[in-house]
Structures are given as C-alpha cells and as structure tokens.
Write a protein that holds these residues in place. Structure first.
Motif, PDB file in Angstrom:
ATOM      1  N   LEU A 285      37.665  33.771  55.715  1.00  0.00           N
ATOM      2  CA  LEU A 285      38.108  33.935  54.335  1.00  0.00           C
ATOM      3  C   LEU A 285      39.179  35.018  54.301  1.00  0.00           C
ATOM      4  O   LEU A 285      38.992  36.090  54.886  1.00  0.00           O
ATOM      5  CB  LEU A 285      36.933  34.359  53.454  1.00  0.00           C
ATOM      6  CG  LEU A 285      35.672  33.513  53.580  1.00  0.00           C
ATOM      7  CD1 LEU A 285      34.519  34.172  52.845  1.00  0.00           C
ATOM      8  CD2 LEU A 285      35.914  32.128  53.057  1.00  0.00           C
ATOM      9  N   THR A 286      40.272  34.738  53.635  1.00  0.00           N
ATOM     10  CA  THR A 286      41.308  35.750  53.438  1.00  0.00           C
ATOM     11  C   THR A 286      41.249  36.178  51.987  1.00  0.00           C
ATOM     12  O   THR A 286      41.379  35.343  51.089  1.00  0.00           O
ATOM     13  CB  THR A 286      42.710  35.193  53.760  1.00  0.00           C
ATOM     14  OG1 THR A 286      42.695  34.628  55.064  1.00  0.00           O
ATOM     15  CG2 THR A 286      43.752  36.300  53.681  1.00  0.00           C
ATOM     16  N   VAL A 287      41.013  37.460  51.763  1.00  0.00           N
ATOM     17  CA  VAL A 287      40.990  37.974  50.395  1.00  0.00           C
ATOM     18  C   VAL A 287      42.178  38.907  50.211  1.00  0.00           C
ATOM     19  O   VAL A 287      42.564  39.633  51.120  1.00  0.00           O
ATOM     20  CB  VAL A 287      39.661  38.691  50.057  1.00  0.00           C
ATOM     21  CG1 VAL A 287      38.524  37.710  49.987  1.00  0.00           C
ATOM     22  CG2 VAL A 287      39.357  39.791  51.023  1.00  0.00           C
ATOM     23  N   GLU A 288      42.756  38.823  49.034  1.00  0.00           N
ATOM     24  CA  GLU A 288      43.944  39.615  48.737  1.00  0.00           C
ATOM     25  C   GLU A 288      43.741  40.370  47.433  1.00  0.00           C
ATOM     26  O   GLU A 288      43.151  39.859  46.486  1.00  0.00           O
ATOM     27  CB  GLU A 288      45.165  38.704  48.641  1.00  0.00           C
ATOM     28  CG  GLU A 288      46.457  39.461  48.469  1.00  0.00           C
ATOM     29  CD  GLU A 288      47.666  38.541  48.555  1.00  0.00           C
ATOM     30  OE1 GLU A 288      48.541  38.658  47.655  1.00  0.00           O
ATOM     31  OE2 GLU A 288      47.743  37.729  49.494  1.00  0.00           O
ATOM     32  N   GLU A 289      44.270  41.557  47.407  1.00  0.00           N
ATOM     33  CA  GLU A 289      44.203  42.426  46.234  1.00  0.00           C
ATOM     34  C   GLU A 289      45.144  41.905  45.152  1.00  0.00           C
ATOM     35  O   GLU A 289      46.287  41.538  45.423  1.00  0.00           O
ATOM     36  CB  GLU A 289      44.624  43.824  46.683  1.00  0.00           C
ATOM     37  CG  GLU A 289      44.764  44.839  45.624  1.00  0.00           C
ATOM     38  CD  GLU A 289      45.337  46.143  46.168  1.00  0.00           C
ATOM     39  OE1 GLU A 289      44.992  47.180  45.610  1.00  0.00           O
ATOM     40  OE2 GLU A 289      46.124  46.103  47.134  1.00  0.00           O
ATOM     41  N   MET A 290      44.658  41.871  43.918  1.00  0.00           N
ATOM     42  CA  MET A 290      45.509  41.513  42.788  1.00  0.00           C
ATOM     43  C   MET A 290      46.189  42.786  42.289  1.00  0.00           C
ATOM     44  O   MET A 290      45.523  43.774  41.986  1.00  0.00           O
ATOM     45  CB  MET A 290      44.674  40.879  41.672  1.00  0.00           C
ATOM     46  CG  MET A 290      44.140  39.542  42.065  1.00  0.00           C
ATOM     47  SD  MET A 290      43.133  38.652  40.843  1.00  0.00           S
ATOM     48  CE  MET A 290      43.286  39.515  39.343  1.00  0.00           C
ATOM     49  N   LEU A 291      47.504  42.744  42.222  1.00  0.00           N
ATOM     50  CA  LEU A 291      48.268  43.920  41.819  1.00  0.00           C
ATOM     51  C   LEU A 291      48.629  43.863  40.342  1.00  0.00           C
ATOM     52  O   LEU A 291      48.884  42.793  39.793  1.00  0.00           O
ATOM     53  CB  LEU A 291      49.542  44.029  42.646  1.00  0.00           C
ATOM     54  CG  LEU A 291      49.374  44.180  44.151  1.00  0.00           C
ATOM     55  CD1 LEU A 291      50.738  44.232  44.828  1.00  0.00           C
ATOM     56  CD2 LEU A 291      48.552  45.398  44.497  1.00  0.00           C
ATOM     57  N   THR A 292      48.670  45.038  39.724  1.00  0.00           N
ATOM     58  CA  THR A 292      49.149  45.139  38.346  1.00  0.00           C
ATOM     59  C   THR A 292      50.674  45.160  38.372  1.00  0.00           C
ATOM     60  O   THR A 292      51.289  45.293  39.433  1.00  0.00           O
ATOM     61  CB  THR A 292      48.629  46.423  37.681  1.00  0.00           C
ATOM     62  OG1 THR A 292      49.151  47.544  38.393  1.00  0.00           O
ATOM     63  CG2 THR A 292      47.106  46.462  37.676  1.00  0.00           C
ATOM     64  N   LYS A 293      51.295  45.078  37.230  1.00  0.00           N
ATOM     65  CA  LYS A 293      52.761  45.128  37.157  1.00  0.00           C
ATOM     66  C   LYS A 293      53.300  46.420  37.763  1.00  0.00           C
ATOM     67  O   LYS A 293      54.326  46.425  38.421  1.00  0.00           O
ATOM     68  CB  LYS A 293      53.222  44.993  35.707  1.00  0.00           C
ATOM     69  CG  LYS A 293      53.048  43.616  35.146  1.00  0.00           C
ATOM     70  CD  LYS A 293      53.555  43.538  33.719  1.00  0.00           C
ATOM     71  CE  LYS A 293      53.293  42.157  33.164  1.00  0.00           C
ATOM     72  NZ  LYS A 293      53.707  42.064  31.762  1.00  0.00           N
ATOM     73  N   GLU A 294      52.586  47.505  37.550  1.00  0.00           N
ATOM     74  CA  GLU A 294      53.022  48.791  38.074  1.00  0.00           C
ATOM     75  C   GLU A 294      52.900  48.865  39.604  1.00  0.00           C
ATOM     76  O   GLU A 294      53.604  49.619  40.250  1.00  0.00           O
ATOM     77  CB  GLU A 294      52.210  49.943  37.463  1.00  0.00           C
ATOM     78  CG  GLU A 294      52.396  50.114  35.965  1.00  0.00           C
ATOM     79  CD  GLU A 294      51.592  49.101  35.139  1.00  0.00           C
ATOM     80  OE1 GLU A 294      50.535  48.622  35.615  1.00  0.00           O
ATOM     81  OE2 GLU A 294      52.025  48.796  34.019  1.00  0.00           O
ATOM     82  N   GLU A 295      52.003  48.081  40.171  1.00  0.00           N
ATOM     83  CA  GLU A 295      51.759  48.122  41.616  1.00  0.00           C
ATOM     84  C   GLU A 295      52.605  47.124  42.410  1.00  0.00           C
ATOM     85  O   GLU A 295      52.555  47.103  43.632  1.00  0.00           O
ATOM     86  CB  GLU A 295      50.278  47.820  41.906  1.00  0.00           C
ATOM     87  CG  GLU A 295      49.323  48.840  41.343  1.00  0.00           C
ATOM     88  CD  GLU A 295      47.878  48.396  41.468  1.00  0.00           C
ATOM     89  OE1 GLU A 295      47.050  49.248  41.816  1.00  0.00           O
ATOM     90  OE2 GLU A 295      47.590  47.200  41.220  1.00  0.00           O
ATOM     91  N   LEU A 296      53.399  46.311  41.728  1.00  0.00           N
ATOM     92  CA  LEU A 296      54.131  45.243  42.402  1.00  0.00           C
ATOM     93  C   LEU A 296      55.174  45.739  43.401  1.00  0.00           C
ATOM     94  O   LEU A 296      55.718  44.952  44.167  1.00  0.00           O
ATOM     95  CB  LEU A 296      54.787  44.312  41.385  1.00  0.00           C
ATOM     96  CG  LEU A 296      53.826  43.396  40.632  1.00  0.00           C
ATOM     97  CD1 LEU A 296      54.571  42.579  39.590  1.00  0.00           C
ATOM     98  CD2 LEU A 296      53.085  42.489  41.592  1.00  0.00           C
ATOM     99  N   LEU A 297      55.465  47.012  43.404  1.00  0.00           N
ATOM    100  CA  LEU A 297      56.435  47.557  44.354  1.00  0.00           C
ATOM    101  C   LEU A 297      55.853  47.729  45.749  1.00  0.00           C
ATOM    102  O   LEU A 297      56.573  47.998  46.694  1.00  0.00           O
ATOM    103  CB  LEU A 297      56.984  48.894  43.847  1.00  0.00           C
ATOM    104  CG  LEU A 297      57.769  48.812  42.544  1.00  0.00           C
ATOM    105  CD1 LEU A 297      58.163  50.203  42.071  1.00  0.00           C
ATOM    106  CD2 LEU A 297      58.994  47.924  42.703  1.00  0.00           C
TER     107      LEU A 297
END
Length: 128
Positions: free
Chosen positions: A27-39
């Motif tokens: 399973l590959t899990v990925e963190e969901m980023l907020t707009k502020e974290e998209l950098l």
C-alpha cells in the motif's frame, strides 16, 4: 502499533496505490497537503504486508459504530479481537493452512480502510 504515519490523523492520508500479488500486499499512502503546504513534496510511505492471507478494502464511512472496539491506536494498528478473525476461523480453513498465528491489522486513510489478516507485522518504509 506506533509508526511514522501517526504524525497525522488518518484523515490526512490517502491511499495512492494498492498492489497485491502472491500474498504480498503493498500500500502506498500519501500525505494530503493544504494550499499553504503545496510548495513542498508530500510525504509518502509504503505499508508492506509480506504474507497476506485475507484482505478487505472499503470506504471509510462504511463501518459500524463499534469498528474501533478491540483495535489498538494508530493509523496502522492491530486488533486484539475482531469479526474478521472470527469469520476466518469459522468460515474458512486459513487458520489450519497457515504457519504461525494470524493477526488482524488495519490501515485507515481518509477514503479507505484496508483490513489484513497476516502472520507477520507490516513494515512501514518512508519513500518520500
């Protein structure tokens, strides 16, 4: 089971990829980023079950109220007892044909819950 995934609530993770072959469940899990974290790059982890006897995947909203009963804490955790274990014991022969004690683990993400019966604890690998 305390893992690196516990840096966030389960709702901050999504299941990016799911692969099963010859009892190997990855399973590959990925963190969901907020707009502020998209950098920055999102964190990604592999959760590997190397000897999967049985698994279920269903929507995070489709569980009963007592879903967490007998479940240890964490995004990835083991159950001390469960209906899935009881089903495997009473309705299949997997307990008779598997070497080692079977355990019920689950991975919770924002959209899916993945339940796994295995005789080995999962491995969590940072692949960010």
């Amino acid at each position: 089971m305390k893992t690196e995934l516990d840096i966030h609530n389960y709702q901050k993770w999504f299941l990016e990829n799911f692969q099963y072959r010859d009892r190997l469940l990855t399973l590959t899990v990925e963190e969901m980023l907020t707009k502020e974290e998209l950098l920055r790059e999102p964190q990604r982890y592999l959760v590997i079950f190397s000897f999967t006897v049985m698994f279920q995947v269903y929507d995070e909203c489709d569980h009963r109220n007592d879903f967490h009963a007998d479940r240890q804490e964490g995004v990835l955790a083991k159950y001390n007892a469960s209906r899935l274990l009881e089903h495997a014991k009473s309705d299949t022969i997997v307990f008779d044909t598997t070497v080692g004690a079977l355990e019920h683990w689950s991975l919770m993400t924002t959209n899916e819950f993945v339940h796994v019966l295995t005789n080995q604890p999962p491995k969590v690998i940072n692949v960010t």
